[in-house]
Design a protein around this motif. Structure first.
Motif, PDB file in Angstrom:
ATOM      1  N   TYR A  73      41.450  38.367  31.376  1.00 43.68           N
ATOM      2  CA  TYR A  73      41.021  36.985  31.602  1.00 43.68           C
ATOM      3  C   TYR A  73      40.314  36.447  30.364  1.00 43.68           C
ATOM      4  O   TYR A  73      40.543  35.303  29.943  1.00 43.68           O
ATOM      5  N   SER A 216      37.475  36.423  48.969  1.00 37.06           N
ATOM      6  CA  SER A 216      37.782  35.611  47.781  1.00 37.06           C
ATOM      7  C   SER A 216      37.753  36.448  46.509  1.00 37.06           C
ATOM      8  O   SER A 216      38.491  36.168  45.557  1.00 37.06           O
ATOM      9  N   HIS A 217      36.924  37.503  46.458  1.00 36.02           N
ATOM     10  CA  HIS A 217      36.957  38.423  45.319  1.00 36.02           C
ATOM     11  C   HIS A 217      38.290  39.169  45.283  1.00 36.02           C
ATOM     12  O   HIS A 217      38.910  39.323  44.221  1.00 36.02           O
ATOM     13  N   ARG A 219      41.109  38.198  46.567  1.00 37.53           N
ATOM     14  CA  ARG A 219      42.216  37.289  46.228  1.00 37.53           C
ATOM     15  C   ARG A 219      42.223  36.989  44.733  1.00 37.53           C
ATOM     16  O   ARG A 219      43.287  36.873  44.125  1.00 37.53           O
ATOM     17  N   TRP A 220      41.042  36.845  44.111  1.00 37.49           N
ATOM     18  CA  TRP A 220      41.009  36.611  42.666  1.00 37.49           C
ATOM     19  C   TRP A 220      41.709  37.752  41.927  1.00 37.49           C
ATOM     20  O   TRP A 220      42.512  37.521  41.018  1.00 37.49           O
ATOM     21  N   THR A 223      45.467  37.493  42.398  1.00 36.02           N
ATOM     22  CA  THR A 223      46.084  36.429  41.594  1.00 36.02           C
ATOM     23  C   THR A 223      46.143  36.814  40.123  1.00 36.02           C
ATOM     24  O   THR A 223      47.074  36.413  39.407  1.00 36.02           O
ATOM     25  N   GLN A 224      45.154  37.582  39.651  1.00 33.55           N
ATOM     26  CA  GLN A 224      45.214  38.072  38.270  1.00 33.55           C
ATOM     27  C   GLN A 224      46.356  39.071  38.103  1.00 33.55           C
ATOM     28  O   GLN A 224      47.036  39.085  37.070  1.00 33.55           O
ATOM     29  N   GLU A 268      34.328  30.434  44.223  1.00 38.90           N
ATOM     30  CA  GLU A 268      33.846  31.383  43.220  1.00 38.90           C
ATOM     31  C   GLU A 268      33.727  30.722  41.850  1.00 38.90           C
ATOM     32  O   GLU A 268      34.616  29.990  41.427  1.00 38.90           O
ATOM     33  N   PHE A 297      37.292  29.220  41.384  1.00 42.05           N
ATOM     34  CA  PHE A 297      38.391  29.784  42.156  1.00 42.05           C
ATOM     35  C   PHE A 297      38.071  29.671  43.625  1.00 42.05           C
ATOM     36  O   PHE A 297      36.987  30.041  44.062  1.00 42.05           O
TER      37      PHE A 297
END
Length: 300
Positions: A73, A216-217, A219-220, A223-224, A268, A297
């Protein structure tokens, strides 16, 4: 495998050899540069040295670790492609300092206490830590096999109670000296207890919902994985997220009197200052969680 708790937040960092540090400063960076400014200097360095010397070799700890995707990232924030522009390799954390000292790698994105140890020995400079990159971002989790969880609910509940209680204890600075002594004696004999104790202040184990397994962590991270083509673009992320089980954490935390968020996911990376989340028993204070490039995010 089910993710049933998070273990901590913070504690990792990015360090580089003195040689790479000097070259980055020649490209406009300075000792107090932000992570995004360091990334810009890295891009300028790669472009300036292309064809005249080998690109920097940067290490992370495991191909699917948070460290790996944070490194990607960071590089991607200025348009650098790991496979095209740099050498990105995997090195076990305890070997990072030796690899830096021997010049086999030029930089390392790794958890504590290894960046601080490398700096204390003069073989690296720490450019920034996780709090500057993404305060509140995901780190390690506690995961169990699904068959174990289904066959041993009482044992799993006991494990979660122990983790929550230990997280509370570790967040108390008055306990850091004892914790550092245990760590030094059992798993880090070549690292001073004083250095470990100093590093413990950079981690949260319970406060700010550091132990809550945010969907949400997860999912991040998924997605990465898609962004870097480690998962197919059409992969069913919702199906993968079924392995993240905040409901199991909640069932145990409630017995310990914890005030938990009303939702299992949150926006996020959008907060420059401490903020408040809705909690089941009242407002929940959260630390600032701005991602280094200002992006945020939210669950799809």
């Amino acid at each position: 495998i089910l993710t049933v708790a998070a273990l901590s937040q913070g504690g990792s960092g990015f360090c580089v050899t003195p040689d790479l540090y000097a070259r980055l400063c020649e490209q406009g960076a300075h000792p107090h540069a932000t992570p995004l400014e360091w990334a810009g200097a890295m891009r300028r360095l790669v472009e300036a040295e292309r064809g005249s010397r080998s690109p920097p070799t940067l290490a992370h700890v495991y191909p699917y670790s948070t460290h790996h995707y944070e490194l990607r990232y960071w590089l991607g924030s200025v348009g650098l492609q790991p496979e095209r522009d740099l050498n990105v390799v995997t090195v076990p954390p305890p070997l990072m300092v030796e690899q830096l000292a021997q010049g086999r790698i030029d930089g390392a994105w790794v958890g504590s206490p290894w960046p601080a140890l490398a700096a204390s020995r003069g073989v690296a400079r720490v450019l920034f830590d996780k709090r500057q990159f993404w305060n509140g971002g995901p780190e390690k989790v506690f995961a169990v096999a699904r068959p174990f969880a289904e066959a041993n609910p009482a044992t799993l509940a006991a494990l979660l109670r122990a983790l929550i209680t230990a997280g509370r204890w570790l967040d108390d600075p008055s306990n850091h000296q004892q914790a550092a002594g245990w760590l030094q004696y059992t798993v880090m004999p070549h690292v001073s207890a004083a250095l470990i104790e100093a590093e413990l202040k950079n981690l949260r184990f319970h406060s700010g919902l550091a132990g809550f397994p945010w969907r949400s962590h997860s999912r991040w991270l998924l997605t990465q994985m898609q962004r870097w083509q480690h998962l197919p673009a059409g992969a069913d992320l919702d199906a993968a997220l079924a392995s993240c089980r905040p409901d199991l954490y909640r069932s145990v935390a409630h017995t310990l009197g914890e005030n938990l968020p009303v939702a299992d996911e949150k926006l996020e990376g959008a907060h420059d200052a401490p903020y408040v989340l809705a909690g089941e028993a009242g407002p929940l204070q959260q630390p600032a969680d701005r991602i280094m490039d200002g992006q945020s995010f939210e669950m799809a």
